[in-house]
Design a protein around this motif. Structure first.
Motif, PDB file in Angstrom:
ATOM      1  N   VAL A 191      -1.230   3.222   9.107  1.00  0.00           N
ATOM      2  CA  VAL A 191      -1.311   4.375  10.022  1.00  0.00           C
ATOM      3  C   VAL A 191       0.076   4.661  10.607  1.00  0.00           C
ATOM      4  N   ALA A 192       0.772   3.609  11.034  1.00  0.00           N
ATOM      5  CA  ALA A 192       2.127   3.807  11.574  1.00  0.00           C
ATOM      6  C   ALA A 192       3.059   4.351  10.489  1.00  0.00           C
ATOM      7  N   SER A 193       2.885   3.875   9.256  1.00  0.00           N
ATOM      8  CA  SER A 193       3.748   4.351   8.160  1.00  0.00           C
ATOM      9  C   SER A 193       3.530   5.839   7.915  1.00  0.00           C
ATOM     10  N   HIS A 201       0.862  -1.193   0.000  1.00  0.00           N
ATOM     11  CA  HIS A 201       0.000   0.000   0.000  1.00  0.00           C
ATOM     12  C   HIS A 201       0.897   1.241   0.000  1.00  0.00           C
ATOM     13  N   PRO A 202       0.387   2.369  -0.451  1.00  0.00           N
ATOM     14  CA  PRO A 202       1.250   3.541  -0.640  1.00  0.00           C
ATOM     15  C   PRO A 202       2.029   3.976   0.606  1.00  0.00           C
ATOM     16  N   PRO A 203       1.432   4.040   1.803  1.00  0.00           N
ATOM     17  CA  PRO A 203       2.242   4.551   2.933  1.00  0.00           C
ATOM     18  C   PRO A 203       3.489   3.710   3.202  1.00  0.00           C
ATOM     19  N   ALA A 204       3.366   2.375   3.135  1.00  0.00           N
ATOM     20  CA  ALA A 204       4.548   1.533   3.408  1.00  0.00           C
ATOM     21  C   ALA A 204       5.561   1.652   2.268  1.00  0.00           C
ATOM     22  N   ILE A 205       5.065   1.728   1.040  1.00  0.00           N
ATOM     23  CA  ILE A 205       5.986   1.832  -0.109  1.00  0.00           C
ATOM     24  C   ILE A 205       6.779   3.138  -0.010  1.00  0.00           C
ATOM     25  N   GLU A 206       6.038   4.219   0.222  1.00  0.00           N
ATOM     26  CA  GLU A 206       6.708   5.532   0.260  1.00  0.00           C
ATOM     27  C   GLU A 206       7.680   5.631   1.437  1.00  0.00           C
ATOM     28  N   LEU A 207       7.278   5.052   2.553  1.00  0.00           N
ATOM     29  CA  LEU A 207       8.168   5.099   3.724  1.00  0.00           C
ATOM     30  C   LEU A 207       9.431   4.261   3.477  1.00  0.00           C
ATOM     31  N   ALA A 208       9.255   3.096   2.868  1.00  0.00           N
ATOM     32  CA  ALA A 208      10.420   2.250   2.576  1.00  0.00           C
ATOM     33  C   ALA A 208      11.410   3.008   1.685  1.00  0.00           C
ATOM     34  N   ALA A 253       5.140   7.708  10.692  1.00  0.00           N
ATOM     35  CA  ALA A 253       6.601   7.721  10.532  1.00  0.00           C
ATOM     36  C   ALA A 253       7.006   8.763   9.497  1.00  0.00           C
ATOM     37  N   MET A 254       6.261   8.811   8.401  1.00  0.00           N
ATOM     38  CA  MET A 254       6.601   9.773   7.342  1.00  0.00           C
ATOM     39  C   MET A 254       6.482  11.205   7.870  1.00  0.00           C
ATOM     40  N   ALA A 255       5.404  11.477   8.605  1.00  0.00           N
ATOM     41  CA  ALA A 255       5.219  12.836   9.156  1.00  0.00           C
ATOM     42  C   ALA A 255       6.325  13.152  10.159  1.00  0.00           C
ATOM     43  N   ASN A 256       6.719  12.148  10.937  1.00  0.00           N
ATOM     44  CA  ASN A 256       7.787  12.343  11.926  1.00  0.00           C
ATOM     45  C   ASN A 256       9.119  12.632  11.228  1.00  0.00           C
ATOM     46  N   THR A 265       8.927   6.637  14.453  1.00  0.00           N
ATOM     47  CA  THR A 265       7.645   7.367  14.492  1.00  0.00           C
ATOM     48  C   THR A 265       7.634   8.369  15.648  1.00  0.00           C
ATOM     49  N   SER A 266       8.775   8.572  16.285  1.00  0.00           N
ATOM     50  CA  SER A 266       8.831   9.245  17.594  1.00  0.00           C
ATOM     51  C   SER A 266       7.822   8.599  18.535  1.00  0.00           C
ATOM     52  N   SER A 267       7.463   7.369  18.212  1.00  0.00           N
ATOM     53  CA  SER A 267       6.569   6.533  19.025  1.00  0.00           C
ATOM     54  C   SER A 267       5.135   7.055  19.113  1.00  0.00           C
ATOM     55  N   TYR A 268       4.740   7.860  18.139  1.00  0.00           N
ATOM     56  CA  TYR A 268       3.322   8.241  18.049  1.00  0.00           C
ATOM     57  C   TYR A 268       2.499   7.055  17.535  1.00  0.00           C
ATOM     58  N   ALA A 269       3.180   6.071  16.971  1.00  0.00           N
ATOM     59  CA  ALA A 269       2.532   4.812  16.596  1.00  0.00           C
ATOM     60  C   ALA A 269       3.617   3.748  16.692  1.00  0.00           C
ATOM     61  N   PRO A 270       3.236   2.503  17.046  1.00  0.00           N
ATOM     62  CA  PRO A 270       4.261   1.468  17.167  1.00  0.00           C
ATOM     63  C   PRO A 270       4.761   1.006  15.805  1.00  0.00           C
ATOM     64  N   MET A 271       6.066   0.981  15.638  1.00  0.00           N
ATOM     65  CA  MET A 271       6.634   0.530  14.363  1.00  0.00           C
ATOM     66  C   MET A 271       8.114   0.217  14.538  1.00  0.00           C
ATOM     67  N   GLY A 272       8.585  -0.743  13.775  1.00  0.00           N
ATOM     68  CA  GLY A 272      10.013  -1.021  13.705  1.00  0.00           C
ATOM     69  C   GLY A 272      10.324  -1.496  12.299  1.00  0.00           C
ATOM     70  N   CYS A 273      11.585  -1.756  12.021  1.00  0.00           N
ATOM     71  CA  CYS A 273      11.907  -2.333  10.712  1.00  0.00           C
ATOM     72  C   CYS A 273      13.315  -2.901  10.700  1.00  0.00           C
TER      73      CYS A 273
END
Ligand SMILES: Cc1ncc(COP(=O)(O)O)c(C=O)c1O
Length: 463
Positions: A329-331, A98-105, A334-337, A292-300
């Motif tokens: 949502v996390a992606s 989906h676009p958010p994960a692609i763009e973030l990657a 992360a992008m906004a962060n 994400t500055s931890s505004y949402a849980p995410m790792g990679c």
């Protein structure tokens, strides 16, 4: 007539009551909360500060848990998540994209060092470490080295709590309750140059990795995992040339180098990633928290083209997945962060102020209880000692009294959130939001100085 206990109960907030009855807190002696000791309940945050349920303000000098890099209360970052949730609340990275994960990657690949261009998303740091270990093992299997399965980490290092990551963790007390842990994990000395392990000198530390590989058998070792600056034990920075030598060793033995940057990436050291600070390119980076500055849980896990190649151009597929990896949502968060870290010059703020931070903390070396101030960027630890004119160290029992019996509570009561920890020797850890500056440094020191003075006197009096 109501008993004293019942009266105390009615005076407690409903939140305290519910927390005591229902919330299973992590790494917490839940039985230690009584009428005199409330559970600290944080209700909101703003910039470098958070507020508890009574409205009392605290300087969050730990960025919650080394993770709210951009600071608290950013409506714009929250909004990015809300906007995404309206468009596509969830879709998966299992077979679909989906676009958010692609763009973030793509954005992460752009920021990461060298040819680390492929991003496997997870929900947090332990999952990232777990995924990197599995990836290293499968990579060697599909490239003709099926016996390369062992992983080398460092003593006292914390790499997470899921069973695989826990095995890499080098802190015995975290592992013994759950043994047997995943086999195949080994440890070498860390870079504690304040107390050099086993009579080594700092220039020999990297070579312990080569010695361990030789000892285990080069054909059996898959990966080395270490943090750019090791957190547990208290911000152990690498000696000059350490990372270059570890990189060389990994190349020589065809061992993948995993840089665990769950804490160290996203500006904590004044750079996007640790490799830029210490001039090395790992094969894999594991990260989470500040992404994400931890505004949402995410790792990679960020993988090099070489490691990704058999999975991208060959037949292999990485036999691993996590439902929420790359959550849209996390992606978006992360992008906004990352946008905010970049456009607001947050990493430049760390670079501009890190020397001042260090020099303010170093004034605490005047206190007999502060034996060492170490770290870099916005990532510091003060090591506490009974008497800095001797080699004496606090015993486990003294550490317990000092840290949990006094310091943690007293610093919190004085409005400072930091961490008094003794997973190695006793330390006070500081890791403020990356937007902090001179005002917060002064506040940190002005709270630490009298509390540490009192702690020193108390420990002296106890003998
Ligand atoms: C270096 C390192 N790796 C892994 C982890 C585990 O991350 P998480 O708590 O998100 O699972 C941590 C957590 O602090 C960490 O510092």
């Amino acid at each position: 007539m109501a008993s004293t206990e019942e009266l105390a109960r009615t005076e407690r907030s409903t939140l305290q009551e519910m927390a005591r009855r229902h919330l299973w807190m992590h790494f917490t002696k839940m039985g230690s909360y009584d009428d005199e000791h409330e559970i600290p309940i944080i209700t909101r945050g703003e910039g470098c500060y958070v507020y508890d349920e009574h409205g009392k303000r605290y300087l969050d000098a730990l960025s919650a848990l080394f993770c709210v890099n951009i600071g608290h209360g950013r409506a714009d970052i929250a909004q990015a998540g809300a906007d995404q949730a309206k468009d596509l609340g969830f879709y998966t990275n299992w077979t679909y994209a989906h676009p958010p994960a692609i763009e973030l990657a793509a954005r992460i690949a752009d920021l990461a060092p060298g040819d680390l261009n492929r991003v496997f998303f997870t929900s947090g740091g332990s999952e990232a470490v777990e995924s990197a270990i599995k990836l290293a093992r499968q990579y060697h299997k599909v490239t003709g080295n099926p016996n390369k399965t062992k992983v080398i980490a460092r003593e006292i290092a914390y790499h997470g709590t899921t069973l695989g990551a826990l095995s890499a963790t080098g802190i015995a007390s975290l592992k013994t309750p759950f043994e047997p842990t995943t086999p195949g994990m080994y440890h070498v000395p860390n870079t504690n140059t304040f107390r050099l392990p086993r009579g080594l000198d700092a220039t020999q530390l990297a070579d312990t990795v080569a010695e361990k590989i030789e000892f285990l058998g080069p054909d059996t070792v898959a990966a080395v995992i270490m943090e750019p600056v090791q957190n547990a034990g208290g911000s152990f920075v690498p000696p000059e040339g350490y990372w270059q030598r570890v990189r060389e060793i990994c190349n020589e033995y065809n061992v993948l180098l995993i840089s665990d940057e769950v804490i160290c990436a996203w500006g904590r050291l004044g750079e996007w990633f640790g490799g830029f600070k210490y001039d090395y390119v790992p094969d894999l980076i594991t990260t989470a928290k500040g992404i994400t500055s931890s505004y949402a849980p995410m790792g990679c896990v960020i993988a090099s083209d070489r490691v990704a190649d058999p999975f991208v151009n060959g037949d292999a597929s990485f036999m691993h997945g996590l439902t929420f990896g790359g959550h849209p949502v996390a992606s978006a968060v992360a992008m906004a962060n990352i946008d905010a870290l970049e456009s607001e010059g947050v990493i430049e703020n760390v670079r501009a102020n890190q020397d001042l931070f260090r020099s303010k903390l170093e004034t605490l070396l005047e206190l007999p209880i502060v034996g060492d101030v170490r770290g870099t960027g916005y990532f510091y630890a003060l090591e506490l000692v009974p008497d800095k004119n001797s080699d004496a160290q606090f015993t486990d029992e003294q550490s317990e009294v000092l840290l949990r019996g006094f310091l943690s509570g007293e610093l919190y009561r004085n409005g400072l959130i930091c961490r008094a920890d003794d997973r190695g020797d006793p330390v006070v850890q500081l890791s403020p939001p990356l937007i902090s500056g001179p005002e917060q440094f002064d506040e940190i020191v002005s709270i630490l100085r009298p509390v540490l003075t009192q702690a020193g006197e108390m420990m002296q009096a106890r003998g």
